[in-house]
Design a protein around this motif. Structure first.
Motif, PDB file in Angstrom:
ATOM      1  N   ILE A  30      31.653 -31.445  13.857  1.00  0.00           N
ATOM      2  CA  ILE A  30      31.149 -33.051  13.985  1.00  0.00           C
ATOM      3  C   ILE A  30      30.372 -33.424  14.915  1.00  0.00           C
ATOM      4  O   ILE A  30      29.445 -34.290  14.638  1.00  0.00           O
ATOM      5  CB  ILE A  30      32.443 -33.920  13.987  1.00  0.00           C
ATOM      6  N   SER A  31      30.261 -32.791  15.959  1.00  0.00           N
ATOM      7  CA  SER A  31      29.584 -33.166  17.120  1.00  0.00           C
ATOM      8  C   SER A  31      28.129 -32.822  16.967  1.00  0.00           C
ATOM      9  O   SER A  31      27.098 -33.567  17.580  1.00  0.00           O
ATOM     10  CB  SER A  31      30.075 -32.616  18.393  1.00  0.00           C
ATOM     11  N   LYS A  32      27.769 -31.998  15.952  1.00  0.00           N
ATOM     12  CA  LYS A  32      26.476 -31.805  15.683  1.00  0.00           C
ATOM     13  C   LYS A  32      25.634 -33.042  15.297  1.00  0.00           C
ATOM     14  O   LYS A  32      24.360 -33.011  15.523  1.00  0.00           O
ATOM     15  CB  LYS A  32      26.291 -30.477  14.515  1.00  0.00           C
ATOM     16  N   ILE A  33      26.177 -33.730  14.394  1.00  0.00           N
ATOM     17  CA  ILE A  33      25.297 -34.955  13.851  1.00  0.00           C
ATOM     18  C   ILE A  33      26.058 -36.207  14.050  1.00  0.00           C
ATOM     19  O   ILE A  33      25.514 -37.317  13.558  1.00  0.00           O
ATOM     20  CB  ILE A  33      25.168 -34.595  12.355  1.00  0.00           C
ATOM     21  N   ASN A  34      26.829 -36.385  15.116  1.00  0.00           N
ATOM     22  CA  ASN A  34      27.339 -37.522  15.748  1.00  0.00           C
ATOM     23  C   ASN A  34      27.355 -37.723  17.040  1.00  0.00           C
ATOM     24  O   ASN A  34      27.374 -36.759  17.817  1.00  0.00           O
ATOM     25  CB  ASN A  34      28.910 -37.983  14.924  1.00  0.00           C
ATOM     26  N   ASN A  35      27.626 -39.069  17.530  1.00  0.00           N
ATOM     27  CA  ASN A  35      27.772 -39.289  18.773  1.00  0.00           C
ATOM     28  C   ASN A  35      29.339 -39.344  19.255  1.00  0.00           C
ATOM     29  O   ASN A  35      29.854 -40.144  18.813  1.00  0.00           O
ATOM     30  CB  ASN A  35      27.214 -40.705  19.146  1.00  0.00           C
ATOM     31  N   LEU A  36      29.521 -38.141  19.869  1.00  0.00           N
ATOM     32  CA  LEU A  36      30.992 -37.875  19.960  1.00  0.00           C
ATOM     33  C   LEU A  36      31.471 -37.692  21.562  1.00  0.00           C
ATOM     34  O   LEU A  36      30.868 -37.012  22.206  1.00  0.00           O
ATOM     35  CB  LEU A  36      31.310 -36.440  19.222  1.00  0.00           C
ATOM     36  N   ASP A  37      32.673 -38.414  21.704  1.00  0.00           N
ATOM     37  CA  ASP A  37      33.209 -38.341  23.192  1.00  0.00           C
ATOM     38  C   ASP A  37      34.566 -37.702  22.577  1.00  0.00           C
ATOM     39  O   ASP A  37      35.019 -37.909  21.824  1.00  0.00           O
ATOM     40  CB  ASP A  37      33.221 -39.689  23.651  1.00  0.00           C
ATOM     41  N   ILE A  38      35.097 -37.127  24.174  1.00  0.00           N
ATOM     42  CA  ILE A  38      36.578 -36.610  23.686  1.00  0.00           C
ATOM     43  C   ILE A  38      37.329 -37.397  25.050  1.00  0.00           C
ATOM     44  O   ILE A  38      36.642 -37.417  26.230  1.00  0.00           O
ATOM     45  CB  ILE A  38      36.671 -35.241  24.081  1.00  0.00           C
ATOM     46  N   LEU A  39      38.508 -37.997  25.020  1.00  0.00           N
ATOM     47  CA  LEU A  39      39.380 -38.433  26.060  1.00  0.00           C
ATOM     48  C   LEU A  39      40.678 -37.490  25.977  1.00  0.00           C
ATOM     49  O   LEU A  39      41.282 -37.697  25.165  1.00  0.00           O
ATOM     50  CB  LEU A  39      39.438 -39.992  25.905  1.00  0.00           C
ATOM     51  N   ILE A  40      40.813 -36.885  27.040  1.00  0.00           N
ATOM     52  CA  ILE A  40      41.953 -36.151  27.379  1.00  0.00           C
ATOM     53  C   ILE A  40      42.897 -36.829  27.948  1.00  0.00           C
ATOM     54  O   ILE A  40      42.845 -36.899  29.242  1.00  0.00           O
ATOM     55  CB  ILE A  40      41.715 -34.675  27.496  1.00  0.00           C
ATOM     56  N   ILE A  41      44.125 -37.101  27.622  1.00  0.00           N
ATOM     57  CA  ILE A  41      45.192 -37.740  28.487  1.00  0.00           C
ATOM     58  C   ILE A  41      46.377 -36.861  28.632  1.00  0.00           C
ATOM     59  O   ILE A  41      46.952 -36.619  27.625  1.00  0.00           O
ATOM     60  CB  ILE A  41      45.457 -38.994  27.832  1.00  0.00           C
ATOM     61  N   ILE A  98      33.077 -35.900  27.931  1.00  0.00           N
ATOM     62  CA  ILE A  98      34.524 -35.506  27.983  1.00  0.00           C
ATOM     63  C   ILE A  98      35.091 -36.143  29.241  1.00  0.00           C
ATOM     64  O   ILE A  98      34.901 -36.050  30.627  1.00  0.00           O
ATOM     65  CB  ILE A  98      34.543 -34.077  28.252  1.00  0.00           C
ATOM     66  N   TYR A  99      35.897 -37.101  29.005  1.00  0.00           N
ATOM     67  CA  TYR A  99      36.664 -37.765  30.051  1.00  0.00           C
ATOM     68  C   TYR A  99      38.101 -37.168  30.066  1.00  0.00           C
ATOM     69  O   TYR A  99      38.835 -36.701  29.158  1.00  0.00           O
ATOM     70  CB  TYR A  99      37.010 -39.219  29.587  1.00  0.00           C
TER      71      TYR A  99
END
Length: 367
Positions: A30-41, A69-70
């Motif tokens: 998915i990250s290849k073609i989209n603006n993607l962030d990860i938030l790990i809680i 990545i947060y």
């Protein structure tokens, strides 16, 4: 499209467990073609590490084509866990105030879709209209209810599943059986995939009179299966051993006379190709079994029961490629006749992580 993956675990090790395998491959594509962030809680976040299921993972800032990545450390006290349980929410659920604070910090509305992987984040749908939760098991469907404790636990999870069903979340399930546990129109089924280049046949010399099974040694459905398979081998009265490949606590299996713990290995595919049969008689658990797809991709000679193939496509075709058994006599017949089958072509035709990710992109655009 701008997407946020809201997780309570690090998705950086593909082979750690089933959920990390799903999100590792989903994020990869998915990250290849989209603006993607990860938030790990998580409550297990320190300066340099995230503790997940007893294992410390190094915090990273780069992962495939992910933009940011947060990491957010939120500890859930025992008092808060008990309050959540009384509200029929998952014990580590974030309350509305927690979500409000996170929204102020990360501005959730800037994302087109939020995809979360855990029941702890149910209240995220209070601040965002497009939320997917999954892969979600309808856990209560697989829970026994023989004792009062089991009945109460089953009832508790039924209430949680009911809350999810009444929420505005979209529920991702990997099997029809899991989807049936959620009474909502906002649900969809996308089954898991397998990396057929990584999981391939190795021409290893076979260990005589051997079964193999692989997976996390601490995962309860795997524990139940290993104990049951050891009992089955004992009842067969044949000189066979069950070799177990995977990470986790091995001491609980020391008393099982037919079990040999191999433990964690560098190359799972190469290891499981050393044995005459891949043995998978699941007793509990739901969802598509990644381990089974991987064994099929490696051309293993598989002996399994019906629960092991729960959710797989075209079971009528699959039955020509692996051994289905419902009794010890059927197992003994297969062993004595040395029948060999393999299902690699079935996997290549029906499962891939690319296809899995493409279907998710369609859902992101649809909801």
């Amino acid at each position: 499209m701008k997407i946020l993956y809201l997780l309570d675990f690090p998705p950086f090790d593909e082979d750690f467990d089933g959920i990390t395998k799903i999100y590792y491959n989903l994020i990869k594509h998915i990250s290849k073609i989209n603006n993607l962030d990860i938030l790990i809680i998580s409550g297990g976040i320190s300066n340099n590490f995230i503790t997940y299921r007893g294992t410390d993972f190094q915090k990273v800032n780069n992962f495939f084509d992910v933009k940011y990545i947060y990491y957010e450390s939120i500890h859930c006290s025992n008092i808060k866990k008990n309050i959540n349980r009384l509200k029929f929410e998952y014990s580590t659920s974030l309350n509305k105030n927690d979500i409000k604070k996170l929204d102020q910090k990360y501005d959730f509305k800037k994302y087109d879709v939020i995809h979360t992987a855990h029941l702890s984040f149910l209240n995220i749908c209070k601040v965002h209209k497009k939320v997917i939760i999954g892969a979600t098991d309808a856990s209560s469907l697989a829970m026994p209810s023989n004792t009062l404790k089991e009945k109460l636990r089953k009832f508790y999870f039924q209430q949680i599943e009911g809350k999810i069903s009444k929420s505005s979340m979209w529920v991702h399930a990997v099997t029809n059986r899991d989807a049936e546990g959620f009474h909502t129109d906002r649900k969809f089924i996308i089954t898991n995939g397998v990396d057929t280049e990584k999981y391939k046949k190795y021409n290893e010399e076979k260990i005589k009179n051997s079964f193999v099974f692989h997976g996390n040694l601490d995962y309860q459905p795997n524990i139940d299966a290993i104990i049951y398979m050891n009992k089955t081998i004992n009842e067969l009265d044949l000189d066979y051993k069950l070799y177990i490949v995977g990470r986790g606590e091995a001491s609980r299996y020391q008393q099982l006379s037919h079990v040999v713990i191999i433990g964690e290995v560098e190359n799972i595919a190469k290891e499981i190709c050393k044995y005459e049969y891949y043995f998978i008689l699941m007793q509990t658990g739901t969802g598509v079994k990644n381990k089974l797809l991987e064994a099929m991709s490696c051309e293993c000679n598989i002996i399994c029961n019906d629960l092991a193939i729960n959710g797989l496509k075209k079971p009528e075709v699959l039955k020509d490629n692996i051994h289905f058994v419902n009794s010890n006599d059927e197992i003994k017949k297969i062993l004595l006749n040395s029948n060999i089958k393999n299902a690699r072509n079935y996997v290549k035709e029906n499962y891939s992580w690319e296809s899995f990710s493409d279907k998710f992109m369609d859902m992101y655009k649809t909801i």
